[in-house]
Design a protein around this motif. Structure first.
Motif, PDB file in Angstrom:
ATOM      1  N   ASP A 243      30.704  85.488  15.029  1.00 46.48           N
ATOM      2  CA  ASP A 243      31.370  84.186  15.118  1.00 46.48           C
ATOM      3  C   ASP A 243      31.385  83.674  16.556  1.00 46.48           C
ATOM      4  O   ASP A 243      31.311  82.454  16.792  1.00 46.48           O
ATOM      5  CB  ASP A 243      32.798  84.272  14.574  1.00 46.48           C
ATOM      6  CG  ASP A 243      32.819  84.477  13.061  1.00 46.48           C
ATOM      7  OD1 ASP A 243      31.739  84.457  12.436  1.00 46.48           O
ATOM      8  OD2 ASP A 243      33.915  84.664  12.492  1.00 46.48           O
ATOM      9  N   SER A 244      31.468  84.580  17.531  1.00 49.17           N
ATOM     10  CA  SER A 244      31.406  84.166  18.932  1.00 49.17           C
ATOM     11  C   SER A 244      30.033  83.578  19.251  1.00 49.17           C
ATOM     12  O   SER A 244      29.932  82.549  19.935  1.00 49.17           O
ATOM     13  CB  SER A 244      31.704  85.346  19.859  1.00 49.17           C
ATOM     14  OG  SER A 244      33.047  85.764  19.741  1.00 49.17           O
ATOM     15  N   VAL A 245      28.976  84.204  18.759  1.00 45.79           N
ATOM     16  CA  VAL A 245      27.637  83.670  18.981  1.00 45.79           C
ATOM     17  C   VAL A 245      27.518  82.260  18.406  1.00 45.79           C
ATOM     18  O   VAL A 245      26.981  81.350  19.051  1.00 45.79           O
ATOM     19  CB  VAL A 245      26.563  84.587  18.355  1.00 45.79           C
ATOM     20  CG1 VAL A 245      25.206  83.879  18.296  1.00 45.79           C
ATOM     21  CG2 VAL A 245      26.434  85.874  19.157  1.00 45.79           C
ATOM     22  N   HIS A 246      28.026  82.071  17.203  1.00 49.99           N
ATOM     23  CA  HIS A 246      27.949  80.744  16.583  1.00 49.99           C
ATOM     24  C   HIS A 246      28.726  79.710  17.410  1.00 49.99           C
ATOM     25  O   HIS A 246      28.296  78.558  17.527  1.00 49.99           O
ATOM     26  CB  HIS A 246      28.458  80.797  15.149  1.00 49.99           C
ATOM     27  CG  HIS A 246      27.447  81.345  14.186  1.00 49.99           C
ATOM     28  ND1 HIS A 246      26.402  80.600  13.712  1.00 49.99           N
ATOM     29  CD2 HIS A 246      27.323  82.580  13.627  1.00 49.99           C
ATOM     30  CE1 HIS A 246      25.659  81.332  12.900  1.00 49.99           C
ATOM     31  NE2 HIS A 246      26.191  82.542  12.830  1.00 49.99           N
TER      32      HIS A 246
ATOM     33  N   LEU B 237      27.196  88.083  25.823  1.00 48.77           N
ATOM     34  CA  LEU B 237      26.568  87.103  24.935  1.00 48.77           C
ATOM     35  C   LEU B 237      26.829  85.681  25.430  1.00 48.77           C
ATOM     36  O   LEU B 237      25.952  84.815  25.364  1.00 48.77           O
ATOM     37  CB  LEU B 237      27.101  87.276  23.507  1.00 48.77           C
ATOM     38  CG  LEU B 237      26.678  88.559  22.779  1.00 48.77           C
ATOM     39  CD1 LEU B 237      27.502  88.735  21.509  1.00 48.77           C
ATOM     40  CD2 LEU B 237      25.191  88.533  22.444  1.00 48.77           C
ATOM     41  N   SER B 238      28.039  85.458  25.940  1.00 48.88           N
ATOM     42  CA  SER B 238      28.388  84.138  26.470  1.00 48.88           C
ATOM     43  C   SER B 238      27.504  83.784  27.664  1.00 48.88           C
ATOM     44  O   SER B 238      26.995  82.659  27.776  1.00 48.88           O
ATOM     45  CB  SER B 238      29.864  84.112  26.886  1.00 48.88           C
ATOM     46  OG  SER B 238      30.189  82.884  27.500  1.00 48.88           O
ATOM     47  N   VAL B 239      27.308  84.750  28.559  1.00 55.88           N
ATOM     48  CA  VAL B 239      26.469  84.511  29.734  1.00 55.88           C
ATOM     49  C   VAL B 239      25.038  84.195  29.309  1.00 55.88           C
ATOM     50  O   VAL B 239      24.410  83.250  29.802  1.00 55.88           O
ATOM     51  CB  VAL B 239      26.493  85.735  30.671  1.00 55.88           C
ATOM     52  CG1 VAL B 239      25.439  85.588  31.764  1.00 55.88           C
ATOM     53  CG2 VAL B 239      27.878  85.897  31.290  1.00 55.88           C
ATOM     54  N   ARG B 240      24.508  84.970  28.386  1.00 56.77           N
ATOM     55  CA  ARG B 240      23.133  84.741  27.935  1.00 56.77           C
ATOM     56  C   ARG B 240      22.998  83.390  27.253  1.00 56.77           C
ATOM     57  O   ARG B 240      21.972  82.716  27.397  1.00 56.77           O
ATOM     58  CB  ARG B 240      22.698  85.862  26.998  1.00 56.77           C
ATOM     59  CG  ARG B 240      22.537  87.217  27.698  1.00 56.77           C
ATOM     60  CD  ARG B 240      21.881  88.237  26.794  1.00 56.77           C
ATOM     61  NE  ARG B 240      20.541  87.808  26.413  1.00 56.77           N
ATOM     62  CZ  ARG B 240      20.008  88.027  25.213  1.00 56.77           C
ATOM     63  NH1 ARG B 240      20.712  88.635  24.264  1.00 56.77           N
ATOM     64  NH2 ARG B 240      18.777  87.628  24.949  1.00 56.77           N
ATOM     65  N   ALA B 241      24.032  82.982  26.511  1.00 59.54           N
ATOM     66  CA  ALA B 241      23.996  81.660  25.867  1.00 59.54           C
ATOM     67  C   ALA B 241      23.937  80.566  26.917  1.00 59.54           C
ATOM     68  O   ALA B 241      23.180  79.594  26.785  1.00 59.54           O
ATOM     69  CB  ALA B 241      25.218  81.479  24.961  1.00 59.54           C
ATOM     70  N   ARG B 242      24.726  80.717  27.994  1.00 58.80           N
ATOM     71  CA  ARG B 242      24.718  79.714  29.066  1.00 58.80           C
ATOM     72  C   ARG B 242      23.374  79.666  29.778  1.00 58.80           C
ATOM     73  O   ARG B 242      22.981  78.622  30.304  1.00 58.80           O
ATOM     74  CB  ARG B 242      25.828  80.001  30.081  1.00 58.80           C
ATOM     75  CG  ARG B 242      27.230  79.821  29.540  1.00 58.80           C
ATOM     76  CD  ARG B 242      28.222  79.631  30.671  1.00 58.80           C
ATOM     77  NE  ARG B 242      28.240  80.722  31.615  1.00 58.80           N
ATOM     78  CZ  ARG B 242      28.947  81.841  31.474  1.00 58.80           C
ATOM     79  NH1 ARG B 242      29.682  82.023  30.393  1.00 58.80           N
ATOM     80  NH2 ARG B 242      28.930  82.777  32.400  1.00 58.80           N
TER      81      ARG B 242
ATOM     82  N   GLY C 202      20.584  79.996  28.302  1.00 61.04           N
ATOM     83  CA  GLY C 202      19.586  79.380  27.433  1.00 61.04           C
ATOM     84  C   GLY C 202      19.083  80.215  26.282  1.00 61.04           C
ATOM     85  O   GLY C 202      18.185  79.769  25.547  1.00 61.04           O
ATOM     86  N   ALA C 203      19.613  81.425  26.070  1.00 61.62           N
ATOM     87  CA  ALA C 203      19.181  82.232  24.925  1.00 61.62           C
ATOM     88  C   ALA C 203      19.523  81.500  23.631  1.00 61.62           C
ATOM     89  O   ALA C 203      20.585  80.893  23.519  1.00 61.62           O
ATOM     90  CB  ALA C 203      19.854  83.603  24.958  1.00 61.62           C
ATOM     91  N   ASP C 204      18.617  81.564  22.646  1.00 60.60           N
ATOM     92  CA  ASP C 204      18.887  80.834  21.410  1.00 60.60           C
ATOM     93  C   ASP C 204      19.736  81.668  20.456  1.00 60.60           C
ATOM     94  O   ASP C 204      19.968  82.859  20.667  1.00 60.60           O
ATOM     95  CB  ASP C 204      17.593  80.358  20.740  1.00 60.60           C
ATOM     96  CG  ASP C 204      16.688  81.513  20.294  1.00 60.60           C
ATOM     97  OD1 ASP C 204      17.203  82.607  19.970  1.00 60.60           O
ATOM     98  OD2 ASP C 204      15.462  81.311  20.256  1.00 60.60           O
ATOM     99  N   ARG C 205      20.197  81.023  19.408  1.00 62.33           N
ATOM    100  CA  ARG C 205      21.126  81.657  18.482  1.00 62.33           C
ATOM    101  C   ARG C 205      20.546  82.897  17.822  1.00 62.33           C
ATOM    102  O   ARG C 205      21.223  83.937  17.724  1.00 62.33           O
ATOM    103  CB  ARG C 205      21.569  80.643  17.423  1.00 62.33           C
ATOM    104  CG  ARG C 205      22.499  81.232  16.374  1.00 62.33           C
ATOM    105  CD  ARG C 205      23.045  80.174  15.437  1.00 62.33           C
ATOM    106  NE  ARG C 205      24.021  79.333  16.104  1.00 62.33           N
ATOM    107  CZ  ARG C 205      24.670  78.333  15.494  1.00 62.33           C
ATOM    108  NH1 ARG C 205      24.421  78.056  14.230  1.00 62.33           N
ATOM    109  NH2 ARG C 205      25.564  77.618  16.158  1.00 62.33           N
TER     110      ARG C 205
ATOM    111  N   THR D  22      21.002  90.529  19.075  1.00 61.62           N
ATOM    112  CA  THR D  22      21.714  91.379  20.027  1.00 61.62           C
ATOM    113  C   THR D  22      23.083  91.773  19.486  1.00 61.62           C
ATOM    114  O   THR D  22      23.496  92.929  19.588  1.00 61.62           O
ATOM    115  CB  THR D  22      21.873  90.655  21.373  1.00 61.62           C
ATOM    116  OG1 THR D  22      20.588  90.326  21.891  1.00 61.62           O
ATOM    117  CG2 THR D  22      22.623  91.524  22.372  1.00 61.62           C
ATOM    118  N   ALA D  23      23.781  90.801  18.902  1.00 61.80           N
ATOM    119  CA  ALA D  23      25.109  91.071  18.334  1.00 61.80           C
ATOM    120  C   ALA D  23      25.014  92.088  17.206  1.00 61.80           C
ATOM    121  O   ALA D  23      25.873  92.977  17.079  1.00 61.80           O
ATOM    122  CB  ALA D  23      25.727  89.772  17.838  1.00 61.80           C
ATOM    123  N   GLY D  24      23.981  91.964  16.380  1.00 58.74           N
ATOM    124  CA  GLY D  24      23.813  92.898  15.272  1.00 58.74           C
ATOM    125  C   GLY D  24      23.571  94.314  15.751  1.00 58.74           C
ATOM    126  O   GLY D  24      24.143  95.280  15.209  1.00 58.74           O
TER     127      GLY D  24
END
Length: 206
Positions: free
Chosen positions: A94-97, A173-178, A180-183, A189-191
């Protein structure tokens, strides 16, 4: 036209207004966002903006709380799950989403925004965000302690360390999202993280 009609502020979508305001605050900070810029972005007159939010400070606080509290809700929902492995999965997925919401529905990450170092006198954004993260980690720790008491996982499990591990993954995960990593990449990674974290829990439990 009646006087009541003439004096009525033009209708607006409050959620959209908060989203647009958050984008400005995140990009420019509180001090760097003028009332004029806000009224232009929101399509409101100054009087209508004040009528809806009380003040620029009131709008800023509502924007911060609206988007930051979504992270608290992730943990609130997750810890209600009966299986601790599902709790961990829900926090991570849910955090990734949330991190990868489309731009038209989310202003971006508050932690990396200009608003974090430039707040109103009534809301210390950094302190508020620190409290939020502490609340999330404590909620997770309490849920792990419950799992220990219920015999779901081994009595020797360090609840604080386990909660901290999950939090560290979430922050990564938050850093990687910032960056530019895609969902799909982040979900993969989360899995894997969920499997690594939960595998020993499954073998050590009852």
């Amino acid at each position: 036209m009646s006087s009541a009609t003439r004096g009525r502020p033009r209708s607006f979508d409050r959620d959209l207004a908060i989203l647009e305001a958050a984008r400005l605050f995140w990009r420019c900070g509180y001090s760097g966002t003028s009332t004029r810029a806000l009224t232009a972005a929101l399509g409101l007159s100054t009087s209508s903006l004040y009528a809806a939010f009380g003040s620029k400070a009131g709008l800023f606080e509502e924007a911060v709380r609206t988007y930051a509290e979504r992270y608290r809700e992730i943990y609130r929902r997750a810890v209600e799950e009966r299986d601790l492995r599902v709790v961990v999965e829900r926090v991570l997925v849910d955090s990734v989403h949330e991190f990868t919401q489309p731009e038209d529905a989310h202003p971006g990450c508050l932690l990396s925004s200009a608003a974090m170092t430039d707040s109103t006198s009534t809301l210390d954004t950094s302190a508020y965000y620190t409290e939020l993260h502490a609340w999330n980690e404590q909620a997770l720790r309490v849920r792990v302690e419950q799992a220990v008491r219920d015999g779901e996982i081994a009595a020797a499990t360090d609840a604080a360390a386990l909660a901290g591990l999950v939090q560290s993954v979430v922050h990564g995960l938050s850093v990687r999202a910032r960056l530019g990593a895609d969902r799909e990449d982040l979900l993969a990674t989360a899995g894997l993280a969920r499997k690594v974290i939960c595998a020993p829990l499954a073998s050590l439990g009852r």
